[in-house]
Design an enzyme around this catalytic site. Structure first.
Site, PDB file in Angstrom:
ATOM      1  N   ASP A   1       0.710  -1.130  -0.067  1.00 35.22           N
ATOM      2  CA  ASP A   1      -0.094  -0.079  -0.185  1.00 35.22           C
ATOM      3  C   ASP A   1       0.943   1.045  -0.051  1.00 35.22           C
ATOM      4  OD1 ASP A   1      -2.088   1.540   0.477  1.00 35.22           O
ATOM      5  OD2 ASP A   1      -1.707   1.891   2.495  1.00 35.22           O
TER       6      ASP A   1
ATOM      7  N   ASP B   1      -1.865  -0.755   5.979  1.00 32.95           N
ATOM      8  CA  ASP B   1      -2.132  -0.323   7.448  1.00 32.95           C
ATOM      9  C   ASP B   1      -3.240   0.065   7.764  1.00 32.95           C
ATOM     10  OD1 ASP B   1      -1.897   1.877   5.849  1.00 32.95           O
ATOM     11  OD2 ASP B   1      -1.384   3.116   7.341  1.00 32.95           O
TER      12      ASP B   1
ATOM     13  N   ASP C   1      -7.238  -1.849   3.944  1.00 30.22           N
ATOM     14  CA  ASP C   1      -6.246  -2.850   3.529  1.00 30.22           C
ATOM     15  C   ASP C   1      -6.898  -4.164   4.040  1.00 30.22           C
ATOM     16  OD1 ASP C   1      -4.701  -1.125   1.998  1.00 30.22           O
ATOM     17  OD2 ASP C   1      -3.600  -0.358   3.782  1.00 30.22           O
TER      18      ASP C   1
END
Length: 751
Positions: A439, A637, A641
């Site tokens: 990410d 995080d 996600d």
């Protein structure tokens, strides 16, 4: 039928891999048990049950029926001291047994084997004392060794034989009894043996017990060191908390503090619980969580974590988490789970050890028969010596310790580095990954905007421009405002007052500062007012780099250009370089626009970009990679996600992220730094190398020496392996495996 629930047990009496396999088999066969995992190194068992009829008592009885004892496992807080005391008692008991055995064995060894060192000693003793006196003395001393210090092997080994489930203790009991029993016959009723077969092996029986006790003692000491990580984590917990109650400071145990209470912490004290600072300022040593040596500066509104150390100022904080909800308690639980779990490779080891002992006994019996039938005279002596050697050398202690000790040390060392494996399986699976998807926001980048560029127009000064920009943004609630104010604060600038502040919806903001008309906004603000743009080329270059350009207007003229962006974390470039060096394909997945994402990817050298995607888009992108045959680890995080963390072959969550993301992950990075993902991979690969080395030594070494112990080389080279050397080799095998696993405690990696 109910939802599955787990029981944790502490198992006593296990001494080798076959013991652990037998306990696991006994638990697995209880109706209603869906899964059972027994760990020799931790002496623990985790059992999942699906029926209400399965109780703790049912499981304990199943363990007892298999020949071992069990009790409910206690929590880390309760059991750390108890386990240490139990280990110390065990070590002291083994130490006493070993020294007593050694003192009694040495005379037996010297009487029988001394002539190999001192020529003529044996003959001199025979002449002085006579054979019968000599052998009777050896009988008395070796009997005390066998049925004193060595009695532990009979107490466990003989019942196991009766249950047709022989273990390592059974092998030792059989081997030593055979050597001792043969010697007793030769001493007291020699007439029943062929004349050339009348010989004694008291020294073999006594030395075997002594050497195996030494191996057990070294093993117990090493096993104590393997789970020091848990003990160290438990020791981090504060013993007291200073709570503000009725306007008075009261010292209480942390367990007695309630959520919402105010706790005061002075310099040099441990922070007892998790919370948020309400008053004061300090520097806090968080190295036990993050591995970061430099203390972190903390002030009002910042969070603090229980177990960390207050280095300087006094402050008070409101407690937000207590008991098992604190970060330290969760870390301890994760490390315990990882250390107690069983890798897929361990299932194969357990199957092998379950049949290994019976196979060894069969090999020993075959050795006995072959030597009796085909061996030279005295055939009975040769048969006995070789059969005992086979029994002793093949003890599978090292096999049972090979995997769990490496897991314990590796996961403990990883925890010290700020990497938490939530279960042991992730340790093995991570090694096989070839693609890592990351990410962007909060993982590769800091997750908050920062001022990256400030370009003054001709005749303008940089610091003056930053002070004016901060004055304008001081009244704004936009995230970009925080970035500019932070930059001004870091440069210790005096920010003037802004008057007549006005938000220009869709265009920017304006106000009067230092008596001059000022405004700040994007390019459309200039276009709306028809202002000439001397910094247009620089603005386009900044936009191409994924940054957000803003113009500062003073008296309706462009005075400067500022750029704000979510900046890359300092450690991110190093981590990406390491991942590439290790052969990973690196993919970035983000909800950001393509332009910004490509700019960050170009800066970091990332291989592929998936941009403008919602959470389900990340999942689809992961599925595509998996359909291409790739093994994918995903690092993220945020709440968004969580689906991707669950879909990936291995999910790695930032410890600074949301609880939902952490719960969906297999590995948690406490520091919230992508370099932690690289560290996790390095630990995984080192641990699996270590396990393979251990298994090779434990299995290949023991198996390869069985033919030697059986006397296979005797017809060609005239070489036989004495039972004494067999016992030494067996003990060495376990000590080597433990010593090799303990090397992981010193594991370091520079990212």
């Amino acid at each position: 039928m109910t939802d599955a629930k787990d029981f944790n047990l502490h198992i006593s009496g296990m001494s080798c891999g076959s013991c652990a396999a037998k306990v696991e088999k006994a638990l697995s066969e209880v109706p209603g048990v869906s899964e059972a995992s027994v760990n020799l190194a931790t002496e623990g068992a985790r059992v999942s049950v699906t029926k209400d009829s399965v109780t703790l008592d049912t499981l304990i009885k199943a363990v007892e029926h298999s020949g071992y004892s069990a009790e409910p496992a206690r929590s880390s807080r309760q059991s750390s001291d108890a386990q240490r005391e139990e280990r110390e008692r065990e070590q002291q008991s083994l130490q006493r047994a070993f020294w007593l055995a050694l003192v009694l064995t040495l005379p037996v060894f010297v009487l029988e084997m001394g002539s190999h060192v001192i020529p003529g000693l044996h003959e001199s003793l025979m002449d002085a004392l006579g054979r019968q006196t000599l052998w009777t003395t050896q009988f008395i001393l070796s009997s005390v060794v066998l049925f004193g210090p060595g009695l532990r092997f009979f107490r466990l080994g003989i019942p196991a034989l009766r249950r047709l489930g022989p273990d390592m203790n059974s092998l030792v009991a059989l081997g030593t009894t055979a050597a001792w029993g043969y010697s007793v016959v030769a001493t007291f009723v020699p007439g029943v043996l062929p004349e050339n077969a009348v010989n004694v092996y008291y020294e073999a029986a006594a030395v075997i017990v002594t050497l195996i006790l030494l191996g057990r003692l070294l093993e117990a000491r090493a096993k104590g060191r393997t789970n020091q990580a848990i003990a160290r984590l438990v020791s981090l917990q504060a013993k007291k908390a200073r709570v503000l109650r009725d306007d008075e400071e009261v010292e209480v145990a942390p367990d007695d503090v309630q959520r919402g209470e105010v706790v005061i912490v002075r310099p040099g004290e441990k922070i007892p619980l998790d919370g948020e600072i309400t008053e004061g300022h300090s520097y806090i040593d968080e190295s036990m969580l993050t591995g970061e040596a430099l203390p972190a500066e903390k002030g009002e509104g910042d969070t603090v974590v229980g177990g960390t150390l207050n280095k300087s100022g006094t402050f008070s904080f409101t407690v937000t988490k207590v008991g098992d909800d604190t970060m330290l308690a969760q870390i301890i639980q994760m490390v315990e789970n990882a250390q107690g779990s069983k890798l897929p490779i361990q299932a194969l080891v357990n199957k092998v050890t379950l049949w290994f002992v019976p196979a060894v006994m069969a090999a020993a019996f075959l050795t006995l028969v072959v030597w009796l039938v085909f061996g030279p005279e005295p055939a009975l002596t040769f048969a006995l010596v070789n059969a005992v050697s086979v029994l002793i050398i093949a003890c599978p202690c090292a096999m049972g310790l090979a995997t769990p000790t490496s897991i314990m040390v590796a996961t403990g060392r990883a925890a010290e580095m700020g990497v938490l494996f939530r279960h042991g399986e992730a340790l093995q699976a991570l090694r096989d990954m070839d693609t890592i998807a990351l990410d962007k926001t909060g993982t590769l980048t800091r997750g908050e905007p920062a001022l990256t560029d400030l370009i003054p127009a001709e005749g303008m000064e940089r610091q003056q421009l930053l002070a004016w920009a901060a004055a304008l943004e001081n009244r704004s609630e936009h995230p970009i405002a925080e970035a500019i104010l932070t930059a001004a604060k870091e440069e210790s600038l005096t920010v003037p007052q802004a008057r007549d502040f006005n938000a220009l919806t869709g265009y920017g903001i304006e106000a009067t500062v230092d008596g001059r008309s000022m405004a700040m906004g994007a390019k459309r603000l200039l276009e709306q007012r028809g202002i000439n743009n001397p910094l247009e080329d620089q603005a386009e270059a900044l936009a191409e780099a994924g940054k957000t350009p803003l113009y500062l207007l003073v008296d309706n003229q462009v005075a400067g250009l500022l750029a704000v962006a979510d900046t890359v974390k300092d450690s991110t470039p190093r981590a990406i370089r390491y991942l590439h060096k290790e052969g990973f394909k690196v993919v970035m997945m983000t909800g950001d626009n393509e332009k910004t994402a490509r700019a960050v990817a170009k800066e970091l050298g990332i291989d592929d970009v998936v941009a403008d995607v919602l959470p389900d888009g990340k999942v689809e992108a992961l599925k595509k990679l998996q359909q291409q045959g790739r093994k994918v680890a995903f690092v993220g995080d945020g709440i968004n996600d969580a689906p991707a963390l669950a879909q990936a072959d291995i999910g790695i969550a930032m410890g600074t992220g949301t609880d939902v993301a952490i719960e969906s992950a297999d590995i948690v990075l406490v520091k919230g730094d992508v370099a932690g993902a690289a560290q996790a991979i390095a630990v995984s690969r080192a641990a699996m190398r270590n396990i393979k080395q251990n298994l090779f030594w434990a299995f290949a070494y023991n198996t390869a020496l069985i033919p030697l112990a059986a006397g296979l080389l005797y017809p060609v080279f005239g070489v036989l392996l004495s039972p004494i050397f067999a016992a030494g080799a067996m003990a060495l095998s376990s000590v080597f495996v433990l010593g090799n696993a303990l090397r992981l405690k010193r594991f370091k990696i520079q990212i």
